[in-house]
Design a protein around this motif. Structure first.
Motif, PDB file in Angstrom:
ATOM      1  N   GLU A   1      12.301 -12.356  10.122  1.00 50.21           N
ATOM      2  CA  GLU A   1      13.238 -11.296  10.676  1.00 50.21           C
ATOM      3  C   GLU A   1      12.419 -10.314   9.935  1.00 50.21           C
ATOM      4  O   GLU A   1      12.617  -9.426  11.231  1.00 50.21           O
ATOM      5  CB  GLU A   1      14.428 -11.938   9.752  1.00 50.21           C
ATOM      6  N   ARG A   2      11.892  -9.918   9.208  1.00 51.02           N
ATOM      7  CA  ARG A   2      11.368  -8.479   8.507  1.00 51.02           C
ATOM      8  C   ARG A   2      10.082  -8.463   7.824  1.00 51.02           C
ATOM      9  O   ARG A   2      10.280  -8.215   6.739  1.00 51.02           O
ATOM     10  CB  ARG A   2      12.718  -8.167   7.752  1.00 51.02           C
ATOM     11  N   PRO A   3       8.927  -8.772   8.883  1.00 49.15           N
ATOM     12  CA  PRO A   3       7.738  -9.061   7.256  1.00 49.15           C
ATOM     13  C   PRO A   3       7.405  -7.752   6.713  1.00 49.15           C
ATOM     14  O   PRO A   3       6.745  -7.761   5.888  1.00 49.15           O
ATOM     15  CB  PRO A   3       6.263  -9.006   8.580  1.00 49.15           C
ATOM     16  N   VAL A   4       7.711  -6.221   7.909  1.00 47.74           N
ATOM     17  CA  VAL A   4       7.298  -4.632   7.105  1.00 47.74           C
ATOM     18  C   VAL A   4       8.999  -4.665   6.817  1.00 47.74           C
ATOM     19  O   VAL A   4       9.488  -3.981   7.115  1.00 47.74           O
ATOM     20  CB  VAL A   4       6.787  -4.197   8.208  1.00 47.74           C
ATOM     21  N   SER A   5       8.339  -3.939   5.062  1.00 47.31           N
ATOM     22  CA  SER A   5      10.139  -3.029   4.449  1.00 47.31           C
ATOM     23  C   SER A   5       8.787  -2.066   4.003  1.00 47.31           C
ATOM     24  O   SER A   5       7.361  -2.016   3.073  1.00 47.31           O
ATOM     25  CB  SER A   5      10.097  -3.808   3.589  1.00 47.31           C
ATOM     26  N   VAL A   6       9.621  -0.985   3.988  1.00 46.77           N
ATOM     27  CA  VAL A   6       8.998   0.481   3.563  1.00 46.77           C
ATOM     28  C   VAL A   6      10.032   1.122   1.973  1.00 46.77           C
ATOM     29  O   VAL A   6      11.404   1.426   2.377  1.00 46.77           O
ATOM     30  CB  VAL A   6       8.804   1.158   4.735  1.00 46.77           C
ATOM     31  N   PHE A   7       9.820   1.596   0.823  1.00 47.65           N
ATOM     32  CA  PHE A   7      10.314   2.659  -0.383  1.00 47.65           C
ATOM     33  C   PHE A   7       9.305   3.656  -0.144  1.00 47.65           C
ATOM     34  O   PHE A   7       8.848   3.934  -0.233  1.00 47.65           O
ATOM     35  CB  PHE A   7      10.254   1.307  -1.199  1.00 47.65           C
ATOM     36  N   LYS A   8      10.874   4.619  -0.502  1.00 45.57           N
ATOM     37  CA  LYS A   8      10.429   5.301  -0.810  1.00 45.57           C
ATOM     38  C   LYS A   8      10.680   6.247  -2.412  1.00 45.57           C
ATOM     39  O   LYS A   8      11.384   6.250  -3.217  1.00 45.57           O
ATOM     40  CB  LYS A   8      11.419   6.946   0.329  1.00 45.57           C
ATOM     41  N   CYS A   9       8.802   6.523  -2.426  1.00 45.95           N
ATOM     42  CA  CYS A   9       8.918   6.658  -3.970  1.00 45.95           C
ATOM     43  C   CYS A   9       9.585   8.207  -4.595  1.00 45.95           C
ATOM     44  O   CYS A   9       8.683   9.107  -3.841  1.00 45.95           O
ATOM     45  CB  CYS A   9       7.763   5.805  -4.137  1.00 45.95           C
ATOM     46  N   LEU A  10      10.166   8.598  -5.310  1.00 44.10           N
ATOM     47  CA  LEU A  10      10.276   9.632  -5.487  1.00 44.10           C
ATOM     48  C   LEU A  10       9.618   9.976  -7.524  1.00 44.10           C
ATOM     49  O   LEU A  10      10.389   8.422  -8.143  1.00 44.10           O
ATOM     50  CB  LEU A  10      12.213  10.552  -5.934  1.00 44.10           C
ATOM     51  N   LEU A  11       9.015  10.884  -7.972  1.00 43.09           N
ATOM     52  CA  LEU A  11       9.073  11.617  -8.982  1.00 43.09           C
ATOM     53  C   LEU A  11      10.125  12.469  -9.261  1.00 43.09           C
ATOM     54  O   LEU A  11       9.616  13.722  -9.124  1.00 43.09           O
ATOM     55  CB  LEU A  11       7.199  11.231  -8.998  1.00 43.09           C
ATOM     56  N   THR A  12      11.268  12.572  -9.799  1.00 44.04           N
ATOM     57  CA  THR A  12      12.168  13.554 -10.397  1.00 44.04           C
ATOM     58  C   THR A  12      11.745  14.255 -12.146  1.00 44.04           C
ATOM     59  O   THR A  12      11.257  14.127 -12.483  1.00 44.04           O
ATOM     60  CB  THR A  12      13.555  12.577 -10.179  1.00 44.04           C
TER      61      THR A  12
ATOM     62  N   CYS B   1       0.612  -1.002   0.074  1.00 44.63           N
ATOM     63  CA  CYS B   1      -0.047   0.027  -0.172  1.00 44.63           C
ATOM     64  C   CYS B   1       1.048   0.862   0.198  1.00 44.63           C
ATOM     65  O   CYS B   1       1.763   1.305   0.069  1.00 44.63           O
ATOM     66  CB  CYS B   1      -0.736  -0.024   1.183  1.00 44.63           C
ATOM     67  N   PHE B   2       0.318   2.686  -0.227  1.00 47.86           N
ATOM     68  CA  PHE B   2       0.915   3.747  -0.300  1.00 47.86           C
ATOM     69  C   PHE B   2       0.673   4.634   0.432  1.00 47.86           C
ATOM     70  O   PHE B   2      -0.257   4.021   1.055  1.00 47.86           O
ATOM     71  CB  PHE B   2       0.734   4.507  -1.704  1.00 47.86           C
ATOM     72  N   ASP B   3       1.187   5.431   1.564  1.00 41.55           N
ATOM     73  CA  ASP B   3       0.766   6.119   2.941  1.00 41.55           C
ATOM     74  C   ASP B   3       0.396   7.585   1.622  1.00 41.55           C
ATOM     75  O   ASP B   3       1.133   7.764   0.692  1.00 41.55           O
ATOM     76  CB  ASP B   3       1.209   6.173   3.421  1.00 41.55           C
ATOM     77  N   ASP B   4       0.276   8.824   2.861  1.00 43.01           N
ATOM     78  CA  ASP B   4       0.080  10.031   1.974  1.00 43.01           C
ATOM     79  C   ASP B   4       1.835  10.547   1.437  1.00 43.01           C
ATOM     80  O   ASP B   4       1.364  12.040   1.196  1.00 43.01           O
ATOM     81  CB  ASP B   4      -0.575  10.608   3.260  1.00 43.01           C
ATOM     82  N   ASN B   5       2.699   9.788   2.080  1.00 44.44           N
ATOM     83  CA  ASN B   5       4.118  10.651   1.580  1.00 44.44           C
ATOM     84  C   ASN B   5       4.777   9.848   0.600  1.00 44.44           C
ATOM     85  O   ASN B   5       5.524  10.363   0.666  1.00 44.44           O
ATOM     86  CB  ASN B   5       4.599  10.532   3.242  1.00 44.44           C
ATOM     87  N   HIS B   6       3.902   9.440   0.384  1.00 44.51           N
ATOM     88  CA  HIS B   6       4.596   8.068  -0.843  1.00 44.51           C
ATOM     89  C   HIS B   6       5.508   6.827  -0.309  1.00 44.51           C
ATOM     90  O   HIS B   6       6.254   6.866  -1.394  1.00 44.51           O
ATOM     91  CB  HIS B   6       5.095   8.870  -2.093  1.00 44.51           C
ATOM     92  N   ASN B   7       5.695   6.575   0.305  1.00 48.22           N
ATOM     93  CA  ASN B   7       5.670   5.051   0.558  1.00 48.22           C
ATOM     94  C   ASN B   7       5.874   4.160   0.439  1.00 48.22           C
ATOM     95  O   ASN B   7       3.719   4.281   1.027  1.00 48.22           O
ATOM     96  CB  ASN B   7       6.277   5.384   2.199  1.00 48.22           C
ATOM     97  N   LEU B   8       6.038   3.266  -0.157  1.00 50.24           N
ATOM     98  CA  LEU B   8       5.705   1.917  -0.521  1.00 50.24           C
ATOM     99  C   LEU B   8       5.439   1.651   0.613  1.00 50.24           C
ATOM    100  O   LEU B   8       7.045   0.336   0.925  1.00 50.24           O
ATOM    101  CB  LEU B   8       5.998   1.866  -1.629  1.00 50.24           C
ATOM    102  N   TRP B   9       4.062   0.663   1.018  1.00 47.40           N
ATOM    103  CA  TRP B   9       4.480  -0.440   2.735  1.00 47.40           C
ATOM    104  C   TRP B   9       4.267  -1.802   1.837  1.00 47.40           C
ATOM    105  O   TRP B   9       3.940  -1.746   0.985  1.00 47.40           O
ATOM    106  CB  TRP B   9       3.480  -0.111   3.030  1.00 47.40           C
ATOM    107  N   ILE B  10       5.590  -2.792   2.343  1.00 48.35           N
ATOM    108  CA  ILE B  10       5.425  -4.676   1.553  1.00 48.35           C
ATOM    109  C   ILE B  10       4.855  -4.665   3.272  1.00 48.35           C
ATOM    110  O   ILE B  10       6.177  -4.916   4.022  1.00 48.35           O
ATOM    111  CB  ILE B  10       6.784  -4.401   1.212  1.00 48.35           C
ATOM    112  N   LEU B  11       3.909  -5.725   3.199  1.00 48.81           N
ATOM    113  CA  LEU B  11       4.052  -6.803   4.363  1.00 48.81           C
ATOM    114  C   LEU B  11       4.203  -8.413   3.267  1.00 48.81           C
ATOM    115  O   LEU B  11       4.108  -8.826   2.296  1.00 48.81           O
ATOM    116  CB  LEU B  11       2.147  -6.888   4.860  1.00 48.81           C
ATOM    117  N   GLN B  12       5.307  -9.030   4.081  1.00 48.08           N
ATOM    118  CA  GLN B  12       5.990 -10.212   3.982  1.00 48.08           C
ATOM    119  C   GLN B  12       5.388 -11.203   4.807  1.00 48.08           C
ATOM    120  O   GLN B  12       5.519 -10.940   5.808  1.00 48.08           O
ATOM    121  CB  GLN B  12       7.491 -10.565   2.958  1.00 48.08           C
ATOM    122  N   ALA B  13       5.723 -12.667   4.755  1.00 47.47           N
ATOM    123  CA  ALA B  13       5.539 -13.260   5.314  1.00 47.47           C
ATOM    124  C   ALA B  13       7.217 -13.904   5.619  1.00 47.47           C
ATOM    125  O   ALA B  13       7.514 -14.648   5.246  1.00 47.47           O
ATOM    126  CB  ALA B  13       4.728 -15.544   4.685  1.00 47.47           C
ATOM    127  N   CYS B  14       7.554 -13.367   6.238  1.00 44.62           N
ATOM    128  CA  CYS B  14       9.797 -13.089   6.556  1.00 44.62           C
ATOM    129  C   CYS B  14       9.312 -12.535   7.731  1.00 44.62           C
ATOM    130  O   CYS B  14       8.816 -11.366   8.963  1.00 44.62           O
ATOM    131  CB  CYS B  14      10.141 -12.430   5.407  1.00 44.62           C
TER     132      CYS B  14
END
Length: 384
Positions: free
Chosen positions: A293-304, A278-291
């Protein structure tokens, strides 16, 4: 936190019995362990926030629909039993009803004003309805099914079918309304995301932009989920049995394609298929996985400005967001409830063999011939 709340429904589907125990505070904490082991495990099947975020609805495997009012807490407004298991939920913009699609192809609406009112049947498909959405003006309701069809119906008089959208060659797993573009996007088991206007006219699909990077790819895996960020002009999509995320960015009415691996960066740990994104209002892409060690990851999205393509950087510049991620990654005991949540008991993708296709074409030809041979009744002249 408001942004997280708005997209929390993406995570809720995965939590199952642990979340339902939290939401339904009525459950006794000291329930007998032996009874728990015998009882069938309950799972969340569908969930949705209303447009303003004021209401939240969730449906479970026990054929129950729970509606909550969202403040600093979740306050239960109503609980009702459904006739059949739910496949999708949504709210009209008026927020006076919650709309429920079920596995037999029926779509109902339930009043939020009268929590005791029975459900009202809006429409029905001949196949399992997999998703439902509304246009922003509540003029149309859009439904999709396992038989490759998308239907645009007038709302609330849904017996008036406005248009059919026929382009996909497999089940249609999801439909979303892109308000800023006044378009409908549909995702399918044929690995395509198609775009339509509200009159049902096909505009274009993602296949051409995808095939530029995936020549000779294997058979379609099927699109599991797609999400849209209007500020980024970007759709992110996940597929079944794949650990990659497809990114499609609108550039001058065309789609620019990018593939991102949902890699959590842990040495020696394979990256599994994302449960949800899912995206949040700050354009972070959140990822939930069956892991674990780290079930939640986040990526910052930038349109340059230098490049029309979207850039994705691991992590977030916001310390508060990173703090949330770190806290969530210590809650594996909570997230692991999603491991036990079953998917649909039947495969969405139909098995096509020469035998069943031959039988299908034979029956189709018989129906066409029967329709051609049907003659109108003779007109009788009135006699005095």
């Amino acid at each position: 936190m408001a942004a997280i709340r708005q997209h929390f429904n993406s995570f809720i589907v995965l939590v199952g019995d642990a979340l339902l125990t939290y939401l339904n505070g009525q459950k006794e904490a000291d329930e007998d362990a032996s009874e728990k082991s015998v009882a069938r495990k309950n799972c969340v099947l569908a969930s949705a926030f209303s447009r303003s975020g004021k209401y939240f609805a969730v449906s479970d495997d026990y054929k129950q629909l729970h509606v909550y009012q969202v403040t600093t807490t979740l306050d239960l407004l109503s609980s009702r039993f459904l006739a059949r298991r739910c496949t999708a939920l949504t709210f009209p913009s008026s927020e006076d009803h919650v709309i429920v699609a079920d596995r037999t192809g029926d779509v109902y609406r339930y009043s939020l004003v009268d929590p005791h009112a029975l459900g009202e049947l809006l429409l029905g498909h001949l196949s399992m309805v997999l998703d439902v959405c509304m246009t922003a003006d509540d003029k149309f309701i859009v439904t999709c099914d396992r038989d490759e069809k998308i239907r645009i119906s007038c709302y609330p008089n849904c017996y008036n079918i406005h248009a059919f959208c026929l382009h996909h060659t497999e089940y249609v797993s999801q439909v979303i309304y892109l308000e800023d573009r006044n378009m409908i996007a549909s995702a399918s088991g044929d690995d395509r995301i198609a775009f339509w206007d509200t009159e049902g006219n096909f505009l274009f699909d993602s296949m051409q932009s995808c095939m530029m990077d995936h020549k000779g790819d294997q058979e379609p895996l099927g699109i599991k989920q797609m999400i849209y960020d209007p500020a980024l002009n970007t759709i992110a999509a996940t597929r079944y049995r794949s650990n990659t995320i497809w990114i499609f960015t609108f550039v001058d009415e065309a789609l620019v394609f990018k593939e991102v691996y949902a890699d959590h960066g842990l040495t020696g740990v394979a990256s599994p298929e994302p449960w949800t994104v899912c995206f949040d209002d700050n354009h972070n892409l959140w990822i939930l996985q069956a892991c674990q060690e780290r079930p939640v990851s986040v990526f910052k999205c930038l349109l340059t400005k230098e490049s029309p393509d979207i850039l994705i950087e691991r992590g977030s510049n916001c310390s508060d967001i990173q703090d949330i991620v770190d806290r969530l990654n210590t809650k594996w005991d909570f997230f692991k409830g999603g491991l036990d949540c079953h998917t649909l008991t039947i495969s969405l993708q139909k098995q096509r063999t020469p035998e069943n296709m031959q039988e299908y074409l034979k029956k189709k030809e018989e129906r066409i011939n029967a329709q051609k041979s049907r003659q109108p009744p003779e007109k009788r002249l009135k006699t005095s």
